[in-house]
Design an enzyme around this catalytic site. Structure first.
Site, mmCIF file in Angstrom:
data_model
loop_
_atom_site.group_PDB
_atom_site.id
_atom_site.type_symbol
_atom_site.label_atom_id
_atom_site.label_comp_id
_atom_site.label_asym_id
_atom_site.label_seq_id
_atom_site.Cartn_x
_atom_site.Cartn_y
_atom_site.Cartn_z
ATOM 1 C CG ASP A 113 23.948 31.259 -1.008
ATOM 2 O OD1 ASP A 113 22.842 31.367 -1.566
ATOM 3 O OD2 ASP A 113 24.375 32.113 -0.231
ATOM 4 C CG ASN A 156 28.529 38.066 9.242
ATOM 5 O OD1 ASN A 156 28.199 38.243 8.071
ATOM 6 N ND2 ASN A 156 28.596 36.873 9.795
ATOM 7 C CG HIS A 171 27.169 36.618 5.203
ATOM 8 N ND1 HIS A 171 26.455 36.615 6.386
ATOM 9 C CD2 HIS A 171 26.228 36.694 4.222
ATOM 10 C CE1 HIS A 171 25.158 36.676 6.117
ATOM 11 N NE2 HIS A 171 24.987 36.740 4.818
ATOM 12 C CD GLU A 196 28.541 33.612 8.055
ATOM 13 O OE1 GLU A 196 28.650 34.111 9.187
ATOM 14 O OE2 GLU A 196 27.728 34.035 7.209
#
Ligand code: F6R
Length: 254
Positions: A74, A143, A145, A150
């Protein structure tokens, strides 16, 4: 410990002092098995030490990297190519330059493309021309990801442009010491869940006690887009490498 009945899962817990070494060793083994491998890399606190260790081992052990291709998962959008916060800048500094990779061996998102979606198509096409990813390393966010995928991103998403939310931008501000949140990119390009799941082999890396809860949820809880890393439970050739702190929650689930 295999935590699923499917024997192709590999699960290894190491003391935190050995984590970078073990992670680097997974990449080396891949290069020894297949010198023309395509290896996908994640950036962040989890993998910084691994990348430096990998560079040292490649140089010391004279591993041939002349045929390897690398890609990064990314990249934030809108930053000049040499901006220090770009994943590619960090990977170049820690790994690509020390092992003298040539530009044509590196698949990456450009920093400031006019059209982010077109850049994602070009990234996917470059990987497809190399035969796809042999070994993909991923970290995990608090979280759940992976890459910039996400919670809520559909599992069928390929490489795509995403908006960065306030939490992600605040984390970037902190990590890269931006003076103001206004300077932090608002968009990014990322491999999607589908692109990650297409890799022949995936290695999930996590270290530190702060990751213990999310690692446990991702690997032992329901598979759901609300916890993107949980999809890795469905990957046929998954290796999980944890340090003892990140593995603490797994011991509780036995
Ligand atoms: C970055 C990436 C991210 C990180 C994750 C964990 O390329 O893919 O998903 O792996 O945010 O980051 P660290 O390792 O900094 O805890």
């Amino acid at each position: 410990m295999n935590i699923m009945t499917d024997a192709v899962w590999k699960f290894k817990v190491v003391p935190k002092e050995r984590f970078d070494d073990e992670a680097a060793r997974l990449a080396i083994r891949q290069l020894q098995r297949k010198p023309a491998s395509v290896v996908g890399l994640a950036t962040g606190d989890t993998t910084n030490g691994m990348h430096r260790t990998l560079a040292e081992k490649i140089v010391q052990e004279k591993i041939d990297v002349s045929c390897v291709s690398v890609c990064n998962l990314d990249e934030a959008a809108g930053l000049p190519d040499d901006h220090p916060a770009r994943g590619i800048s960090r990977l170049k500094r820690m790994l690509y330059d020390p092992i003298a990779l040539k530009p044509e061996q590196i698949v990456c998102f450009r920093g400031q493309p006019d059209d982010l979606e077109a850049e994602c198509r070009a990234f996917e096409a470059a990987l497809a021309r190399r035969g796809g990813i042999d070994l993909q390393f991923v970290g995990i966010g608090l979280n759940g990801h992976i890459a910039f995928c996400e919670p809520g991103m559909p599992f069928h998403a390929g490489c795509c442009a995403v908006e960065l939310n306030a939490g992600q931008r605040e984390e970037m501000r902190r990590k890269f010491q931006y003076a103001s949140l206004d300077d932090v990119p608002t968009r990014a390009m990322t491999m999607g869940i589908k692109s990650i799941m297409h890799a022949s082999r995936v290695v999930l890396l996590a270290k530190g006690s702060h990751k213990a809860g999310i690692v446990r949820a991702a690997l032992t809880g329901p598979v759901t887009p609300e916890l993107p890393a949980s999809v890795l439970q469905l990957h046929p050739r998954l290796t999980v490498l944890l340090d003892d702190e990140a593995a603490a929650g797994m011991a509780e689930s036995k």
